[in-house]
Design a protein around this motif. Structure first.
Motif, PDB file in Angstrom:
ATOM      1  N   LEU A 135       1.197  -1.133   0.615  1.00 15.79           N
ATOM      2  CA  LEU A 135       0.134   0.034  -0.055  1.00 15.79           C
ATOM      3  C   LEU A 135       1.149   1.855  -0.090  1.00 15.79           C
ATOM      4  O   LEU A 135       0.901   2.533  -0.509  1.00 15.79           O
ATOM      5  CB  LEU A 135      -1.207   0.463   0.934  1.00 15.79           C
ATOM      6  N   LYS A 136       1.822   1.309   0.746  1.00 17.50           N
ATOM      7  CA  LYS A 136       2.872   2.063   1.059  1.00 17.50           C
ATOM      8  C   LYS A 136       3.795   2.981  -0.465  1.00 17.50           C
ATOM      9  O   LYS A 136       3.837   3.798  -0.528  1.00 17.50           O
ATOM     10  CB  LYS A 136       3.571   2.512   1.611  1.00 17.50           C
ATOM     11  N   LYS A 137       3.966   1.776  -0.760  1.00 25.54           N
ATOM     12  CA  LYS A 137       5.082   1.682  -1.879  1.00 25.54           C
ATOM     13  C   LYS A 137       3.630   2.114  -3.263  1.00 25.54           C
ATOM     14  O   LYS A 137       4.383   2.919  -4.567  1.00 25.54           O
ATOM     15  CB  LYS A 137       5.366   0.515  -2.344  1.00 25.54           C
ATOM     16  N   LEU A 138       2.811   1.612  -3.669  1.00 26.86           N
ATOM     17  CA  LEU A 138       1.629   2.630  -3.923  1.00 26.86           C
ATOM     18  C   LEU A 138       1.595   4.324  -4.217  1.00 26.86           C
ATOM     19  O   LEU A 138       1.684   4.545  -5.249  1.00 26.86           O
ATOM     20  CB  LEU A 138      -0.347   1.511  -4.478  1.00 26.86           C
ATOM     21  N   LEU A 139       1.163   4.123  -2.544  1.00 30.83           N
ATOM     22  CA  LEU A 139       0.747   5.646  -2.567  1.00 30.83           C
ATOM     23  C   LEU A 139       2.924   6.110  -2.863  1.00 30.83           C
ATOM     24  O   LEU A 139       2.413   7.717  -3.803  1.00 30.83           O
ATOM     25  CB  LEU A 139       0.815   5.938  -1.056  1.00 30.83           C
ATOM     26  N   MET A 140       3.549   5.336  -2.508  1.00 30.57           N
ATOM     27  CA  MET A 140       5.140   6.241  -2.203  1.00 30.57           C
ATOM     28  C   MET A 140       5.477   6.546  -4.717  1.00 30.57           C
ATOM     29  O   MET A 140       6.112   7.396  -4.941  1.00 30.57           O
ATOM     30  CB  MET A 140       5.676   5.582  -2.252  1.00 30.57           C
ATOM     31  N   GLU A 181      -4.735   6.367   7.979  1.00 29.95           N
ATOM     32  CA  GLU A 181      -4.375   7.692   9.063  1.00 29.95           C
ATOM     33  C   GLU A 181      -2.436   6.802  10.082  1.00 29.95           C
ATOM     34  O   GLU A 181      -2.452   7.930  10.201  1.00 29.95           O
ATOM     35  CB  GLU A 181      -5.293   6.426  10.503  1.00 29.95           C
ATOM     36  N   ALA A 182      -2.152   5.979   9.707  1.00 29.06           N
ATOM     37  CA  ALA A 182      -1.000   5.720  10.382  1.00 29.06           C
ATOM     38  C   ALA A 182      -0.017   6.448   9.868  1.00 29.06           C
ATOM     39  O   ALA A 182       1.055   6.710  10.163  1.00 29.06           O
ATOM     40  CB  ALA A 182      -0.686   4.393  10.982  1.00 29.06           C
ATOM     41  N   ILE A 183       0.047   6.005   8.452  1.00 29.72           N
ATOM     42  CA  ILE A 183       0.841   7.259   7.463  1.00 29.72           C
ATOM     43  C   ILE A 183       0.777   8.080   6.999  1.00 29.72           C
ATOM     44  O   ILE A 183       1.550   8.788   5.987  1.00 29.72           O
ATOM     45  CB  ILE A 183       1.419   5.432   6.427  1.00 29.72           C
ATOM     46  N   HIS A 184      -0.112   9.067   7.726  1.00 29.24           N
ATOM     47  CA  HIS A 184      -1.319  10.328   7.669  1.00 29.24           C
ATOM     48  C   HIS A 184      -1.169  10.544   5.397  1.00 29.24           C
ATOM     49  O   HIS A 184      -0.904  11.589   5.504  1.00 29.24           O
ATOM     50  CB  HIS A 184       0.672  10.890   7.877  1.00 29.24           C
ATOM     51  N   ALA A 185      -1.542   9.636   5.320  1.00 31.02           N
ATOM     52  CA  ALA A 185      -2.511   9.832   4.080  1.00 31.02           C
ATOM     53  C   ALA A 185      -3.329  10.418   3.953  1.00 31.02           C
ATOM     54  O   ALA A 185      -3.969  10.588   5.464  1.00 31.02           O
ATOM     55  CB  ALA A 185      -2.546   8.769   3.110  1.00 31.02           C
TER      56      ALA A 185
END
Length: 391
Positions: A135-140, A181-185
């Protein structure tokens, strides 16, 4: 189709007593074109059964190269095939003994039921941690760096809606929302974005400078005044998003305030200091860190668990950036990586980096027993790898 006489003859050969049996005798026969590939069985616990009975859905997620998982609204389960030595038959209309107890006929009679399918295996579910690294990889792929300048259009390539994320990430919707929410998206035009780190720190810097210049308490930052003062610098949505990331909202006399969270603010400042340094002299870092956090806040090393690693054995003592979210998700790979960074770990040092690997009713001690061996070093228990680790 067997007759009653044929059934009674079979019972005599098997030496079964008629009085021990139900009066209703069910004879099974295979239907045409029956195949074991026609049906799959899945074993559900009471919670998931009630979930299905309530009309809710279970979704299987995973790309072709991934091992499939099953997701409810708020949990993720590993799917594993379990073989059974008994052949499992699918017989619509077949009644169990408890459904035959009301049969008051004294005369035995035969009913016929047809087998629609069979299987010698079923899907077994085991609750597991959601796979959120993707998920974080996609958003990055396209982090949000602030509003476009000079009338330029916002770059919307590689931006994902919630439905896009649900199709790509092996986790339930509730787990995805919690992680966002945890990664401040934040959501921008219906798409989820993660803020570029320097931009997030820029927002936080504006906010803390305003608090300082206005001599506000960090426990009582007025929302509307903050938006009015900072809106010439940044979009109001981003200012409020920053307040939600680093503070807790409350209302007093119908006015909205935020209490900034000391640990979150101090940790963010530490990450900013550590991001461009391989290692930092611990004493010097603590001095610079305390000078960099807003006045009135106390920077403490316990605020950096799972994001920074201390080396108290070196001279001088050092600190470096090591975020648990950047480590492998699988337990074996996680331990291999940690032991490649440091041969021996104390329990206090390694615990923050394996805590998230614990399943239900599992402890970090159990993980260490499985993947590490302990020894004493200068009177302190340390852990090293059970297997050779490639450096």
């Amino acid at each position: 189709m067997r007759t009653l006489e044929e059934v009674q003859a079979t019972l005599e050969i098997a030496k079964l007593k008629k009085e021990d049996l139900q009066n209703t005798i069910q004879c099974l026969s295979f239907g045409e074109n029956v195949s074991s590939a026609d049906y799959c069985l899945m074993e559900l616990d009471d919670v998931l059964c009630k979930h299905i009975e309530a009309g809710q859905s279970l979704v299987i997620r995973g790309d072709k190269e991934e091992h499939a998982v099953l997701c409810s609204d708020d949990k993720t389960f590993d799917l594993k095939i379990a073989d059974t030595s008994n052949l499992l038959l699918f017989v619509p209309g077949c009644r169990t003994p408890d459904q035959l107890t009301n049969n008051k006929q004294d005369v035995s009679h035969v009913v016929h039921a047809q087998i629609w399918g069979f299987s010698n295996s079923y899907w077994e579910l085991r609750k597991q941690r959601p796979k959120l690294k993707k998920l974080k990889k996609l958003l990055m792929e396209n982090p949000y760096e602030g509003p476009a300048l000079g009338g330029q259009e916002e770059n919307m390539e590689n931006r994902y809606t919630m439905q896009d994320l649900l199709e790509r990430v092996q986790a339930s919707e509730e787990e995805i929302k919690t992680y966002l929410e945890a990664i401040h998206a934040c959501q921008i035009d219906g798409h989820w974005c993660i803020l570029e780190f320097d931009y997030e720190m820029k927002l936080l810097g504006h906010l803390t400078q305003l608090v300082d210049s206005e001599s506000w308490s960090f426990n009582k930052v007025p929302l509307q005044t903050s938006l009015k003062e900072l809106s010439p610098l940044e979009p109001k949505e981003m200012i409020e998003h920053c307040l939600n990331c680093y503070g807790k909202c409350f209302t007093e006399n119908e006015r909205v305030f935020y209490a900034l969270h000391e640990d979150k603010v101090c940790r963010a400042v530490a990450l900013l200091l550590l991001q461009n340094a391989v290692k930092f002299n611990l004493r010097e870092f603590q001095e610079v860190w305390q000078q960099s956090v807003p006045e009135g806040m106390n920077a403490r090393l316990d605020q950096l668990k799972s994001v920074a690693l201390l080396d108290r054995t070196s001279q001088p003592q050092t600190i470096c950036l090591l975020r648990v979210e950047d480590l492998p998700e699988a337990a074996l790979e996680r331990f291999n990586h940690l032991f490649s960074l440091r041969e021996k770990w104390t329990e206090d040092d390694i615990t923050p980096y394996i805590q998230d690997l614990c399943g239900e009713k599992q402890t970090t001690g159990a993980l260490l027993t499985k993947y590490a061996r302990s020894s004493m070093q200068n009177g302190i228990k340390v852990f090293n790898s059970r297997r050779p680790v490639a450096q």
